[in-house]
Structure formats: C-alpha cells, structure tokens
Design an enzyme around this catalytic site. Structure first.
Site, PDB file in Angstrom:
ATOM      1  N   ASP A 195       1.010  -1.253  -0.010  1.00 16.07           N
ATOM      2  CA  ASP A 195      -0.041   0.043   0.074  1.00 16.07           C
ATOM      3  C   ASP A 195       0.730   1.252   0.123  1.00 16.07           C
ATOM      4  O   ASP A 195       0.465   2.186   0.848  1.00 16.07           O
ATOM      5  CB  ASP A 195      -1.167  -0.021   1.279  1.00 16.07           C
ATOM      6  CG  ASP A 195      -2.068   0.922   1.085  1.00 16.07           C
ATOM      7  OD1 ASP A 195      -2.539   1.361  -0.042  1.00 16.07           O
ATOM      8  OD2 ASP A 195      -2.560   1.586   2.222  1.00 16.07           O
ATOM      9  N   ASP A 197       3.386   1.556   7.957  1.00 12.93           N
ATOM     10  CA  ASP A 197       2.263   0.698   7.784  1.00 12.93           C
ATOM     11  C   ASP A 197       2.423  -0.476   6.862  1.00 12.93           C
ATOM     12  O   ASP A 197       2.051  -0.275   5.552  1.00 12.93           O
ATOM     13  CB  ASP A 197       1.231   1.705   7.544  1.00 12.93           C
ATOM     14  CG  ASP A 197      -0.148   1.067   7.699  1.00 12.93           C
ATOM     15  OD1 ASP A 197      -0.344  -0.098   8.072  1.00 12.93           O
ATOM     16  OD2 ASP A 197      -1.327   1.784   7.241  1.00 12.93           O
TER      17      ASP A 197
END
Length: 341
Positions: free
Chosen positions: A216, A233
């Site tokens: 992502d 993340d």
C-alpha cells in the site's frame, strides 16, 4: 484496506473477536500496562479505519504508537510474518518502522480479546512526489526493500491477484445490494469489461514474478524528514508484482508519469532488477484497486466509523462515478505501457 483476504487461507486461526466498540481509552491503557508499558493518560487517535491506532504518551520516554488489529482480518501467523519482514528490513538498515519487541521477543500481544502491537513514533512530512530527486531516493529504498522481499515468500499472507482484488470484490458488491437498482446492470457490465481488460494486461505482461511487497505504498505511507524517507504501515503487505509498490507514487498526465517512473527506476535498479513487462500491469492494478476499494468500504459498512468517514457511499452519485471511472480504466488499459519494453 480490504476485507480479510486471509480468511481464505486454510490454516488461519482467529481468536474470539472483540468489537472496536469496546475498545475504550481505559482498555488501551490497560493493554499497554499488561506488557509493562505505562501510559500517562494522553491518547491521540490516529487516522486509520482498518485498525485502531493511537499515539500514547508515556510516563517515561517519548510517546509510542499502539495498533489494535481489526478482529478476523489476519491470523496471528500472518501478522507475525509482516513483523518479521519489517524486522529483516531494519536489520539491513532500511528506514522502516518495526514493531516493538517485549523482553521475551514477542511483537504481537493480546488483551481482553484484542490483538495489538506497539511501535516507536516516527514523525515526518509528506514527500514531494513531483521532485525527480525525491522519487529517485524513494526508488533506491524500494529497490532495497524488494531485494529483501524476493529472498523468500510469505506462507500465511495472500497474493495480489485478479480473483481476490477483482472478481470476489465485484461479486460481493453485486450480490449484497450496495449498487442502486437502476445502476446495477450498468455496473455489472462495466466491471465485467474492466476485468476482461485486466486479464488482457496480465496476458500481455506474461509470467511476472511475485515478491513480498509493502502493498500500500502511496505518499501517506512514506514520511519524510531531513534524513530522507521512512516507510510505515506494512499492514497490507502481501505477495505481488514489484510494480504494485511503484505505481501509486505516480500522478498527473501520461507524460508526467513517464518521467516519474523513470526517476523511480533510476534509483530502484541500483539495488534490484525491474522486469519492464510489469509496466503493462499499471492500469490493470489501478483498476483492481478501484474495485477492491469500493468493496472494502462495503464489507466494513457495519462499522460505525465507516458511515461517518464515507457518508457519500451508497449514494446514487457515488456509483455513477464508479461506473464512469471504470469506463475510463477500460480505455486506459488498452493504451501502450508508460514506455515501450
């Protein structure tokens, strides 16, 4: 940003889930206390819909960040695989943020039905993605990340593919009443054509490799300081083609993206070879992300946070825009790649 794809993994084990509605500030602080970390009562909710993430002031030392994982999304094994991958990167001095390990070495903890991990807080600003030097710098680190990611594969995390990111999400949307009745056939026919276009792109690319990805890698998951970038993340980390971690850093008109990709690859190929056939996949991967994103919201619609964050979802205008968006992608997927292979 997705429904628990890991639920299709045969060896998945999930503890009895708790609801985020029971995740109170006291629960958050008690969870940290249970692993010997003592907060001073200051909690700041950070921007996260999939999980619940808090910056927590500590009685001693700088603030920490605690991530409480969405129940039933990942198995323990899948979460630990991600933690292990990020730790591999840290050991090679690649700027990523790894989970804090307790004295017994554990990075995944449980409290009152919740699974959580703790991370050091690393601030930063958004990278200047229109700057070629910045993109080349990012490309160098992505090349290093992928060189490590190619050393072995995930065993408990899924692969980004047409089924899990296109066919299953679109079938879910069509079967569960999210698309307005008068737009249902338009969406059905358009998403069918779009997925046909995705398959053609994959056929043109041929047999491309898959490696462990960030998954992502957009601008919000890269934080910039005077020392350069660091990546945060890895929650969506999975197997997939290398270009998945590159294309979300591109923007603008085609000529702009050609220049941006050139800058990224100038740095990337200092550390990792790039198969230029993957350039055929950029618009296909963008199409899959658009389909998957709508289904991600739909699959989370019973979470009150989603109705607040996405009030325009389930409106006529939203689905009209999705149909137009996919029609644009159908045309784009038939264009040549950003440069000829």
């Amino acid at each position: 940003m997705n429904r628990p794809l890991a639920l299709t993994i045969a060896d998945m084990t999930i503890p009895s889930p708790a609801s985020f509605s029971t995740l109170t500030p006291d629960t958050v602080l008690d969870a940290l206390d249970s692993i010997g970390l003592h907060g001073d009562g200051r909690l700041l909710a950070l921007n996260s819909y999939e999980n619940r993430v808090y910056q927590i002031g500590m009685e001693q030392g700088p603030p920490l960040v605690a991530k409480f994982y969405r129940p039933q999304r990942w198995s323990d094994e899948a979460i630990l695989e991600e933690h292990g991958f990020v730790q591999e990167l840290v050991e090679r001095e690649i700027p990523v943020v790894a989970a804090w390990a307790a004295g017994d070495g554990r990075t995944l903890h449980q409290f009152d039905g919740f699974r959580f991990a703790v991370f050091p807080r690393h601030g930063g600003r958004a990278p200047e993605l229109e700057d070629s030097a910045t993109l080349e710098w990012l490309g160098r680190f992505l090349g290093r990340i992928h060189a490590v990611g190619a050393l072995r594969g995930y065993q408990h995390r899924p692969t980004l593919d047409i089924v899990s990111f296109g066919e299953e999400p679109s079938a879910f949307l069509l079967a569960n009443g999210f698309v307005p009745e008068d737009l249902l056939e338009a969406y059905r026919s358009t998403v069918t054509q779009a997925l046909d276009g995705v398959r053609r792109c994959f056929e043109r690319a041929g047999s491309v490799g898959a490696l462990r990805l960030h998954g992502d890698c957009h601008g919000s998951n890269v934080l910039w300081t005077d020392a350069g970038p660091h990546f945060v993340d890895f929650d969506d980390s999975r197997m997939g083609p290398a270009v998945q971690d590159l294309w979300m850093l591109l923007s603008g008109e085609r000529r702009d993206m050609v220049q941006q990709m050139g800058s990224l690859l100038a740095g990337y190929e200092d550390f990792c070879d790039f198969d230029t056939r993957e350039l055929y996949l950029i618009e296909a991967l963008r199409t899959l992300r658009l389909i998957h994103y709508a289904a991600w919201i739909a699959r989370r619609w019973d979470d009150p946070a989603f109705a607040v964050a996405f009030p325009w979802f389930n409106t006529q205008r939203y689905w009209q825009d999705r149909v137009l968006e996919l029609r644009e992608q159908i045309a784009l997927m038939d264009e040549p790649p950003l440069w000829q292979t």
